[in-house]
Design an enzyme around this catalytic site. Structure first.
Site, PDB file in Angstrom:
ATOM      1  N   CYS A   1       3.115   6.176   2.853  1.00 26.28           N
ATOM      2  CA  CYS A   1       3.215   6.695   1.487  1.00 26.28           C
ATOM      3  C   CYS A   1       4.175   7.882   1.423  1.00 26.28           C
ATOM      4  CB  CYS A   1       1.835   7.117   0.982  1.00 26.28           C
ATOM      5  SG  CYS A   1       0.693   5.737   0.765  1.00 26.28           S
TER       6      CYS A   1
ATOM      7  N   GLY B   1       0.779  -1.233   0.000  1.00 25.44           N
ATOM      8  CA  GLY B   1       0.000   0.000   0.000  1.00 25.44           C
ATOM      9  C   GLY B   1       0.805   1.274   0.000  1.00 25.44           C
TER      10      GLY B   1
ATOM     11  N   ASN C   1       4.060  11.463   0.489  1.00 20.86           N
ATOM     12  CA  ASN C   1       3.104  12.540   0.263  1.00 20.86           C
ATOM     13  C   ASN C   1       3.757  13.702  -0.474  1.00 20.86           C
ATOM     14  OD1 ASN C   1       1.206  12.312   3.413  1.00 20.86           O
ATOM     15  ND2 ASN C   1       1.376  10.926   1.682  1.00 20.86           N
TER      16      ASN C   1
ATOM     17  N   HIS D   1       1.770  10.031  -3.875  1.00 21.86           N
ATOM     18  CA  HIS D   1       0.475  10.632  -4.200  1.00 21.86           C
ATOM     19  C   HIS D   1       0.318  12.008  -3.532  1.00 21.86           C
ATOM     20  CE1 HIS D   1      -1.436   9.942  -0.255  1.00 21.86           C
ATOM     21  NE2 HIS D   1      -0.872   8.748  -0.253  1.00 21.86           N
TER      22      HIS D   1
END
Length: 400
Positions: free
Chosen positions: A345, A323, A347, A327
């Protein structure tokens, strides 16, 4: 020479002679009305079928004649009604099938030969192929593509355990233009990957071919239908994301073309989830989605649990199966470039996220360093590049 069983006689290992009712030195010609004539002194053509009572489906059915030429050969699978293709030799003394046969199948063979006097001889036989305990069929780990990055990982997943990995590996062939050395690595009993020592060269053409079909690969299991795939590697796109500087740098064919602030996964043990650091190591782009709902329930933190979230995110570039994405995240813009606060993630703001979405594609590379997280594993996307070349070579059944 091994000879297949004659239909109706139940005998194996027998050289098949001309039609019944003939003696040596006499050939029988069958007329249009079914009458027969003999030609004294001319031996009948002799037909033989090479093979065996249990033929591997990758081996050909071979029909040979002596004392004449083959006029016609038909091979049919009565279970499917399909005919087997084959070719006559230039001198018309040998017919060889050029189709793959089926496992555990019966083939009916009818051969017509003529002797020196033109007398016809017809012979029938049956060919039986082996019945394996199992058939291990491979599937492509990375579908064939004309547009992949330099981080391309080639691989196969079998639907049965492989006990004779060395035999399977010998049946796998990868070629590249320009030429680049590489090696296979067994991820598990069913999965094997291939990569070179370093990233593929931009512009390379890489081809995978297997020849496992019909081969015994251990435990009375045989190889399933072969696969081929060709990959065209596009320009080199490599991003380097640093958790200490909170920056990501993009290189196109070795030239720096973009620098952007980021926020990686948090390392602090803050509630409700505790640390969620980004994995260290070389990632590759797996897929892209313009818009996606990021839902923590996908990894077991569901609605009502501490730390649950469900949020729409834009310009999503996936870099692991766990995952991790590059983004847009507008909630962390204020700390992008200075602190790591995400759930794993990378960012970015809208402009930078869209730039990476537009320029990075399947197989392009994202190298993550200083994240404070564990090493990306080989089963978590394409973590293959995180394995040292020596360890990778040791993972080959032929080198390890």
């Amino acid at each position: 020479m091994r000879v297949i069983r004659i239909a109706g006689l139940g005998l194996a290992g027998l050289l098949l002679a001309a039609c019944s009712g003939q003696t040596a030195g006499t050939a029988q010609a069958v007329g249009a009305a079914g009458t027969a004539a003999t030609t004294p002194g001319v031996p009948a053509a002799t037909v033989a079928f090479e093979g065996g009572d249990r033929l591997s489906p990758k081996d050909p059915i071979v029909v040979k004649v002596s004392g004449g030429t083959l006029q016609a050969v038909t091979v049919t699978n009565p279970q499917t009604g399909n005919a087997v293709k084959g070719d006559l030799s230039p001198d018309k003394t040998t017919w060889t099938s050029d189709d793959h046969l089926r496992y555990n199948a019966t083939y009916q063979v009818v051969a017509t030969a003529v002797n020196q006097a033109g007398a016809a001889t017809e012979q029938r036989a049956e060919v039986h192929t082996i019945k394996p305990a199992g058939v291990a069929t491979p599937a492509l780990f990375q579908p064939a593509s004309n547009d992949v990055g330099v981080g391309l990982i080639i691989g196969l997943k079998f639907d049965h355990d492989i006990t004779d990995k060395a035999t399977v590996e010998k049946s796998l062939k990868v070629t590249s233009s320009p030429s680049q050395d590489g090696s296979w690595y067994w991820v598990s009993k069913r999965e094997v990957h291939f990569r070179p020592k370093d990233y593929w060269k931009a512009g390379s053409t890489v081809k995978l071919e297997t020849t496992t079909f019909g081969t015994p690969i251990g435990g009375e299991v045989y190889g399933g239908q072969d696969v081929t795939a060709t990959y065209k590697v596009h320009d080199s796109w490599i991003a380097k994301a640093d958790g200490k500087t909170h920056q990501i740098k993009a290189f196109h064919n070795g030239q720096l073309v973009k620098t952007a602030p980021i926020s990686m996964g948090k390392t602090a043990n803050t509630p409700p989830r505790g640390p969620t650091p980004t994995f260290n190591g070389t990632h590759t782009v797996l897929s892209k989605e313009e818009h996606k709902i990021m839902d923590s329930c996908t990894y077991g933190v569901c609605e009502g649990d501490p730390g649950y979230y469900s949020a729409p995110e834009n310009w999503n570039v996936r870099i692991s199966n766990d995952g991790e994405y590059l983004h847009e995240n507008l909630k962390t813009v204020s700390v992008q470039g200075s602190d790591n606060v995400s759930n794993g993630c990378l960012n970015m703001n809208t402009e930078n996220a869209k730039w990476f979405f537009d320029n990075f594609n399947t197989g392009d590379v994202v190298e993550v360093t200083n994240s404070g997280g564990p090493q990306l594993s080989i089963n978590n996307g394409h973590g293959d590049w995180a394995i040292s070349w020596a360890a990778w070579q040791a993972g080959s059944a032929l080198r390890g």
